[in-house]
Design a protein around this motif. Structure first.
Motif, PDB file in Angstrom:
ATOM      1  N   HIS A  13      71.131  58.030  78.086  1.00 49.47           N
ATOM      2  CA  HIS A  13      69.681  58.141  78.071  1.00 49.47           C
ATOM      3  C   HIS A  13      69.181  57.704  76.707  1.00 49.47           C
ATOM      4  O   HIS A  13      69.796  58.021  75.689  1.00 49.47           O
ATOM      5  N   ARG A  58      59.093  62.996  89.093  1.00 51.83           N
ATOM      6  CA  ARG A  58      60.451  62.525  88.841  1.00 51.83           C
ATOM      7  C   ARG A  58      60.948  63.155  87.543  1.00 51.83           C
ATOM      8  O   ARG A  58      60.230  63.921  86.896  1.00 51.83           O
ATOM      9  N   GLY A  84      61.728  62.596  80.734  1.00 51.44           N
ATOM     10  CA  GLY A  84      62.597  62.043  79.706  1.00 51.44           C
ATOM     11  C   GLY A  84      62.222  62.379  78.284  1.00 51.44           C
ATOM     12  O   GLY A  84      63.068  62.334  77.391  1.00 51.44           O
ATOM     13  N   TYR A  95      59.634  59.903  84.434  1.00 54.11           N
ATOM     14  CA  TYR A  95      60.020  58.654  85.084  1.00 54.11           C
ATOM     15  C   TYR A  95      59.061  58.288  86.205  1.00 54.11           C
ATOM     16  O   TYR A  95      59.280  57.321  86.922  1.00 54.11           O
ATOM     17  N   TYR A 100      56.177  57.475  85.209  1.00 48.14           N
ATOM     18  CA  TYR A 100      55.351  56.619  84.346  1.00 48.14           C
ATOM     19  C   TYR A 100      54.107  57.326  83.837  1.00 48.14           C
ATOM     20  O   TYR A 100      53.188  56.678  83.346  1.00 48.14           O
ATOM     21  N   VAL A 130      58.977  53.080  82.716  1.00 43.01           N
ATOM     22  CA  VAL A 130      59.408  54.291  82.017  1.00 43.01           C
ATOM     23  C   VAL A 130      59.021  54.218  80.543  1.00 43.01           C
ATOM     24  O   VAL A 130      59.206  53.182  79.885  1.00 43.01           O
TER      25      VAL A 130
END
Length: 251
Positions: free
Chosen positions: A52, A149, A152, A169, A171, A193
């Motif tokens: 990641h 989702r 991150g 994720y 957006y 992303v």
């Protein structure tokens, strides 16, 4: 003739010397780091191998937090800075997430409060006990769901307490008011992303780098995109404000 040729060579060398770039002297040009002694290091930590584009650790004035390998969910270690040396395999962990932990950030206002986000689509706020963990911690202070989702990135506001940003994720960037426990704003201007978020020094501007190769400077309060630019030849992984207006871009 031989003397004339020698003079021409010397002249050309002087010309080359005059075209060399001039560098401003700096006391940091020749500074080298020194490896700490083994007694002052943290040893035996199973650092995550999850792929990641993010940091796997966070540190403040009191604690070091490190995302670790774990089975059956995500976890991270929280170690008091003075507790150096070998970390035992059964050292207590923060282990409430149901998926891999992707980012962790300490609250800039309260030393024992840390935010984490995960593949389980949640953002969680943890209150670390004084002196560190004595057993595995699963009791969460606040659990936030708003992304569809995995999440991150998390980023605390630098000048306003209880304001946290998260990027998923899906957006989207969500601005959370932790006193209400809900998002108060959604920034929906990205087409891929988000790989990095960075506030300027007073928190009035937010810079984002995205896998769609666009760099954006936003006003978090209104959600307006103030500036944007594209990088056609490379993908930007890091974008860091160097003050209130300028930003440094890292590939």
């Amino acid at each position: 003739m031989r003397d004339l040729h020698k003079a021409e060579v010397l002249g050309s060398k002087r010309g080359l010397m005059s075209w060399r770039p001039q560098y401003r002297s700096s006391k940091f040009r020749n500074v080298y780091g020194k490896v700490a002694s083994r007694e002052l290091c943290f040893d035996g930590i199973p650092i995550t191998k999850n792929i990641h584009d993010n940091h796997f650790c966070a540190v403040n004035a009191r604690f070091l937090a490190i995302v670790t390998e774990s089975a059956g969910g995500g976890s991270f270690l929280v170690i008091p800075l003075e507790q150096t040396g070998r970390i035992e395999p059964n050292y207590p962990k923060v282990c409430g997430h149901q998926g891999n932990v992707l980012d962790i950030k300490w609250n800039p206002f309260i030393d024992n409060v840390i935010a984490s986000c995960s593949e389980d689509t949640s953002v969680r706020i943890w209150e670390i006990p004084e002196g560190g963990l004595k057993r595995n911690m699963t009791e969460v202070a606040l659990e936030l769901f708003g992304h569809s989702r995995r999440v991150g990135l998390v980023e605390w506001h630098l000048t306003t307490n209880n304001i946290l940003l998260s990027a998923g994720y899906d957006y989207k960037v969500l601005i959370w008011n932790l006193e209400l426990g809900e998002p108060v704003k959604m920034l929906d201007c990205h087409s891929d992303v988000i790989s990095c978020m960075s506030f300027n020094s007073d928190g009035s501007l937010l810079a984002t780098a995205c896998k769609d190769r666009w760099l954006r400077v936003l006003e978090p309060r209104s959600g307006k995109v103030l500036q944007e630019a594209t990088c056609k030849n490379h993908r930007v992984n890091r974008m860091v404000f160097l003050g209130n207006t300028s930003a440094e871009i890292r590939r």
